[in-house]
Design a protein around this motif. Sequence first.
Motif, PDB file in Angstrom:
ATOM      1  N   CYS A 122     -10.649   3.376  69.312  1.00 17.73           N
ATOM      2  CA  CYS A 122     -10.013   3.054  68.948  1.00 17.73           C
ATOM      3  C   CYS A 122      -8.545   4.087  69.364  1.00 17.73           C
ATOM      4  O   CYS A 122      -8.222   4.896  69.436  1.00 17.73           O
ATOM      5  N   PRO A 123      -6.996   3.443  69.465  1.00 17.75           N
ATOM      6  CA  PRO A 123      -6.261   3.800  70.256  1.00 17.75           C
ATOM      7  C   PRO A 123      -5.385   5.167  68.523  1.00 17.75           C
ATOM      8  O   PRO A 123      -4.069   5.597  68.694  1.00 17.75           O
ATOM      9  N   VAL A 124      -5.764   4.347  67.709  1.00 16.69           N
ATOM     10  CA  VAL A 124      -4.910   5.042  66.557  1.00 16.69           C
ATOM     11  C   VAL A 124      -6.248   6.106  66.008  1.00 16.69           C
ATOM     12  O   VAL A 124      -5.161   7.093  65.654  1.00 16.69           O
ATOM     13  N   CYS A 125      -7.203   6.332  65.223  1.00 16.40           N
ATOM     14  CA  CYS A 125      -7.860   7.288  65.238  1.00 16.40           C
ATOM     15  C   CYS A 125      -9.325   7.713  66.510  1.00 16.40           C
ATOM     16  O   CYS A 125     -10.218   8.319  65.735  1.00 16.40           O
ATOM     17  N   HIS A 126      -9.339   7.301  67.174  1.00 16.08           N
ATOM     18  CA  HIS A 126     -10.503   7.070  68.296  1.00 16.08           C
ATOM     19  C   HIS A 126     -11.938   7.244  67.914  1.00 16.08           C
ATOM     20  O   HIS A 126     -12.768   7.475  68.256  1.00 16.08           O
ATOM     21  N   GLY A 127     -11.843   6.548  67.040  1.00 18.52           N
ATOM     22  CA  GLY A 127     -13.391   5.625  66.213  1.00 18.52           C
ATOM     23  C   GLY A 127     -13.832   4.560  67.536  1.00 18.52           C
ATOM     24  O   GLY A 127     -12.930   4.015  68.479  1.00 18.52           O
ATOM     25  N   PRO A 128     -14.828   4.795  67.453  1.00 18.74           N
ATOM     26  CA  PRO A 128     -15.347   3.097  67.893  1.00 18.74           C
ATOM     27  C   PRO A 128     -15.191   1.658  67.989  1.00 18.74           C
ATOM     28  O   PRO A 128     -15.081   0.846  66.656  1.00 18.74           O
ATOM     29  N   LEU A 129     -14.620   1.094  68.902  1.00 19.07           N
ATOM     30  CA  LEU A 129     -14.468  -0.676  68.904  1.00 19.07           C
ATOM     31  C   LEU A 129     -16.074  -1.102  68.982  1.00 19.07           C
ATOM     32  O   LEU A 129     -16.717  -0.726  69.554  1.00 19.07           O
ATOM     33  N   GLY A 130     -15.555  -2.467  68.168  1.00 17.38           N
ATOM     34  CA  GLY A 130     -16.747  -3.353  68.034  1.00 17.38           C
ATOM     35  C   GLY A 130     -16.926  -4.394  67.756  1.00 17.38           C
ATOM     36  O   GLY A 130     -15.069  -5.210  67.790  1.00 17.38           O
ATOM     37  N   LEU A 131     -17.112  -5.996  67.886  1.00 15.30           N
ATOM     38  CA  LEU A 131     -17.063  -7.640  67.833  1.00 15.30           C
ATOM     39  C   LEU A 131     -17.300  -6.809  66.412  1.00 15.30           C
ATOM     40  O   LEU A 131     -18.715  -7.039  66.024  1.00 15.30           O
ATOM     41  N   ALA A 132     -17.372  -8.155  65.140  1.00 14.95           N
ATOM     42  CA  ALA A 132     -18.080  -8.341  64.429  1.00 14.95           C
ATOM     43  C   ALA A 132     -18.383 -10.084  64.327  1.00 14.95           C
ATOM     44  O   ALA A 132     -18.921 -10.398  63.111  1.00 14.95           O
ATOM     45  N   ASP A 133     -17.920 -10.643  65.081  1.00 13.32           N
ATOM     46  CA  ASP A 133     -18.202 -11.774  64.442  1.00 13.32           C
ATOM     47  C   ASP A 133     -18.386 -12.162  66.804  1.00 13.32           C
ATOM     48  O   ASP A 133     -17.141 -12.004  67.432  1.00 13.32           O
ATOM     49  N   GLU A 134     -18.924 -13.625  66.847  1.00  9.40           N
ATOM     50  CA  GLU A 134     -18.934 -14.138  68.248  1.00  9.40           C
ATOM     51  C   GLU A 134     -17.238 -15.010  68.415  1.00  9.40           C
ATOM     52  O   GLU A 134     -16.756 -15.567  67.585  1.00  9.40           O
ATOM     53  N   GLY A 135     -16.924 -14.115  69.462  1.00 11.19           N
ATOM     54  CA  GLY A 135     -15.096 -14.635  70.003  1.00 11.19           C
ATOM     55  C   GLY A 135     -14.361 -13.662  68.877  1.00 11.19           C
ATOM     56  O   GLY A 135     -13.080 -14.078  69.392  1.00 11.19           O
ATOM     57  N   ALA A 136     -14.746 -12.825  67.877  1.00 11.64           N
ATOM     58  CA  ALA A 136     -13.740 -11.806  67.801  1.00 11.64           C
ATOM     59  C   ALA A 136     -12.563 -11.016  68.395  1.00 11.64           C
ATOM     60  O   ALA A 136     -13.448 -10.438  69.552  1.00 11.64           O
ATOM     61  N   THR A 137     -11.920 -10.482  67.896  1.00 13.85           N
ATOM     62  CA  THR A 137     -11.487  -9.349  68.378  1.00 13.85           C
ATOM     63  C   THR A 137     -12.320  -8.303  69.177  1.00 13.85           C
ATOM     64  O   THR A 137     -12.281  -7.405  67.087  1.00 13.85           O
ATOM     65  N   PRO A 147     -32.059  -1.490  66.152  1.00 11.98           N
ATOM     66  CA  PRO A 147     -31.596  -0.002  65.354  1.00 11.98           C
ATOM     67  C   PRO A 147     -30.388   0.393  64.744  1.00 11.98           C
ATOM     68  O   PRO A 147     -30.027   1.132  64.189  1.00 11.98           O
ATOM     69  N   ARG A 148     -29.558  -0.410  65.453  1.00 12.98           N
ATOM     70  CA  ARG A 148     -28.086  -1.000  64.681  1.00 12.98           C
ATOM     71  C   ARG A 148     -27.680  -2.381  64.119  1.00 12.98           C
ATOM     72  O   ARG A 148     -27.939  -3.231  64.391  1.00 12.98           O
ATOM     73  N   ARG A 149     -27.062  -1.944  63.146  1.00 14.51           N
ATOM     74  CA  ARG A 149     -26.652  -3.244  62.403  1.00 14.51           C
ATOM     75  C   ARG A 149     -25.422  -3.390  63.053  1.00 14.51           C
ATOM     76  O   ARG A 149     -24.552  -2.677  64.276  1.00 14.51           O
ATOM     77  N   GLY A 150     -24.411  -5.075  62.466  1.00 14.16           N
ATOM     78  CA  GLY A 150     -23.501  -5.592  62.886  1.00 14.16           C
ATOM     79  C   GLY A 150     -23.782  -6.776  63.990  1.00 14.16           C
ATOM     80  O   GLY A 150     -25.378  -6.629  64.053  1.00 14.16           O
ATOM     81  N   TYR A 151     -22.786  -6.685  64.942  1.00  8.53           N
ATOM     82  CA  TYR A 151     -22.765  -7.506  65.401  1.00  8.53           C
ATOM     83  C   TYR A 151     -22.608  -7.307  67.041  1.00  8.53           C
ATOM     84  O   TYR A 151     -23.747  -7.577  68.048  1.00  8.53           O
ATOM     85  N   VAL A 152     -21.402  -6.017  67.511  1.00  8.38           N
ATOM     86  CA  VAL A 152     -22.046  -5.387  68.903  1.00  8.38           C
ATOM     87  C   VAL A 152     -21.070  -4.672  68.331  1.00  8.38           C
ATOM     88  O   VAL A 152     -19.907  -4.100  68.336  1.00  8.38           O
ATOM     89  N   PRO A 153     -21.478  -3.442  67.626  1.00 12.18           N
ATOM     90  CA  PRO A 153     -20.980  -2.018  67.049  1.00 12.18           C
ATOM     91  C   PRO A 153     -20.286  -1.047  68.162  1.00 12.18           C
ATOM     92  O   PRO A 153     -19.789  -0.243  68.111  1.00 12.18           O
ATOM     93  N   ALA A 154     -20.646  -1.758  69.642  1.00 12.74           N
ATOM     94  CA  ALA A 154     -20.065  -0.339  70.702  1.00 12.74           C
ATOM     95  C   ALA A 154     -20.022  -1.042  71.590  1.00 12.74           C
ATOM     96  O   ALA A 154     -20.152  -2.333  71.985  1.00 12.74           O
ATOM     97  N   LEU A 155     -18.343  -1.282  72.326  1.00 18.84           N
ATOM     98  CA  LEU A 155     -18.151  -1.062  73.400  1.00 18.84           C
ATOM     99  C   LEU A 155     -17.847  -0.380  74.744  1.00 18.84           C
ATOM    100  O   LEU A 155     -17.805   0.477  73.725  1.00 18.84           O
TER     101      LEU A 155
END
Length: 755
Positions: A473-488, A454-462
């Motif tokens: 997100c502390p800036v815009c309050h959007g969802p945080l996710g991972l773009a790849d393995e080991g990514a910040t 159902p979702r695209r990306g790597y890990v779209p929600a944490l």
Amino acid sequence: MSEPHAPTSEQLALLREAARPQRKEPGDASTDAADAAPASSKSKPDLVAVVWPMLEVPHLDREFEYTVPEEMRDDIAVGVAVKVRFKAQQIIGYAVALREQAEFSGTLRPIQRVISSQVVLTPHVWELARAVAARDAGNVSDVLRLAIPPRHARAEAALDAREEKAAASERVDVDAAGETADASDTTAADGSPGAPSDDERAESEPTEPAGAAVDEASSAWRFYGGGLSLLKHIADGEGPRASWNVAPGLFGDDAWPAAVAELADAARRSKRGSLVVVPDARDVERVLEACTALLGRDKVVRLSADQGPQARYTSFLKTVRGEADVVVGTRAAMFAPVKDLGLVVWWDDTDSLHAEPHAPYPHVRDVLRERARLSGASLVSAGPTRSAAVEAWVESGDLVAVDAVARTGPAVVVTGDDRAVERHGPAARARIPAQAWRGATDALAHGPVLVQVPRRGYVPALACARCRTKAACPVCHGPLGLADEGATPACRWCGHVAHVITCPECGAHDLRSLVVGAGRTAEELGRAFPGVPVRRSGAPDVLATVPDTPALVIATPGAEPVAENGYSAAILLDAWALLDRAGLDSSERALTHWSTAAGLVRGAADGGAVYLCGVPRHVPFPSVEALVRAAPRWFAERELAERAEVGLPPVVRMAALEGPRRAAQDVADEVSRRANDDGVPLDVLGPLPLGRRHMFDRATGRSNDDDPKVRYLVRWNDPGAPEPPKLLRGVQAARSAAREPVVALRLDPMLDGLA
């Protein structure tokens, strides 16, 4: 005393008048004809053009009169684009009528320029534009912007040159045929048999009736009850209306694009045109391929917004000139000016791509239904499921249901039940259950296997690893996710990289995945099935087809590629993610996504199977039952009945008023007051705070603390009543004329998937 050689103003006028005929270009046919005409014919009556200017303000959305200068009379016609002066600016408009006498008593301004003599606004589209604007309480000019693409002079010149070349070639052929006919006449005078006359030739040539019978044995419509009868009625020039639930597990000449091509062929045999609107470019290519295979390429065109300006305008010109009688396209084609329109078809009206994101926000389903009503054309609503809106039309008798006569789809297995737990233990309720693993392993020996995520990306929600609070997100309050393995972790909205994260609820710093995307799923399956090719299909890289070889195909909903002979199996992951979506149509969309994937799998007779994973066990879901039973009609009837009990669309109709709190409240109060005065039955609900929106959402804008944005809902019980939209439109126009803030007005906000 004036100098003897200084000419007066009257003399200068006479000199200019005398010199004017000498400045004409040689070979100017219009000027030569004017010179040769008698004096009495030169004093022609004034010609007045009624122009609809492309203005954005609601209170000026009406027609205006302009005089037509003498030099523009040969180019002006009803439906051409013109440039006129409105106050201090020049704007584009469309001539919607021509009059010999103005209705306005004051002085009229002249038309500045006729942009092109090509008629781009046909009478049918003009009537349709006014009907759509009235239905959606919008501006006619906004509808015309959607209906008529921007002019491309190079495309128009290229098409004109091509037509002139074809006409010249045809004249050469006619002259050659005439010389042959003369020779034949001479031979006949000598006593030998001559060429047959036109009447004799017409009598000798066989003619096919308009409603020729189709080959029932090979028609794709043999799988549907009443399908062959639908073809016959269309071929006979009638206007049947049907809701067609497409049977799954059919491929090649039996697939739904081939059946749509047969509908277009039936309309062509009745000497009428067809318009087919599908959600995306992949569906356009499938239908185009089927139509060109059956009908040829000469009069079949594609019309979509992603073509580019020149290609799109060329397709538009071919349509308006009658050179194309079958138009296939996306949402941009719903206003295509098909000549002698006899058939409109849309595919999957539950897809949010069918909802126009620009004012007045018309939906393909409603526009094509209005076109069928105005032109008397046939209407076919097609899709793997049936929406609640279409089901309401079926139950009212406006549409006739056309369903499959037998079950042709794959077997559907809902994983994680009690028997599976007894057999496989905890693995039975893993993200990819053991039952699905085993089914995929066996199916790979016979062909490709589809995995829908159902979702695209790597890990779209944490989320927080301790309390499961969603990470923002502390800036815009959007969802945080991972773009790849080991990514910040990074924000999916503004891109901010969150190096240090502290949970606002419990203070923990550890994170866990809340949702797993298609990228991570492809990585896991690639490790689990070594040696098996893994293909991914999803934005922005969407595959159209995959070969009929063993492979794992990871796709997001709507991006599933087509296998030549169908997939041997399909795994539908994370069913809860679709069922838990917020919105009125969440269950409807979930069933559509699952049914679309199941339709690409071979039938149960050929070993095809679908494994539905991740279904919550605490409550039964009608959409899951409908998928297992292959009963989309039962689901649509149930969905419509449930909405009727609580007064939700499409049983009732709603309009959303969104804007700053003060302005929205003023509009809501004015709507209530006018409704009471005019006796229009409607309810105003709200206000509802819109809360925090995406920081880049230009449609709603960012709210401020002093005047936050809110939403009011206006509801009335008769969806077909014209009075409420007219009332809403009048309130907007009055506020616009008074230069008061106008809030965003959108009708049917909960039916298009964008609310």
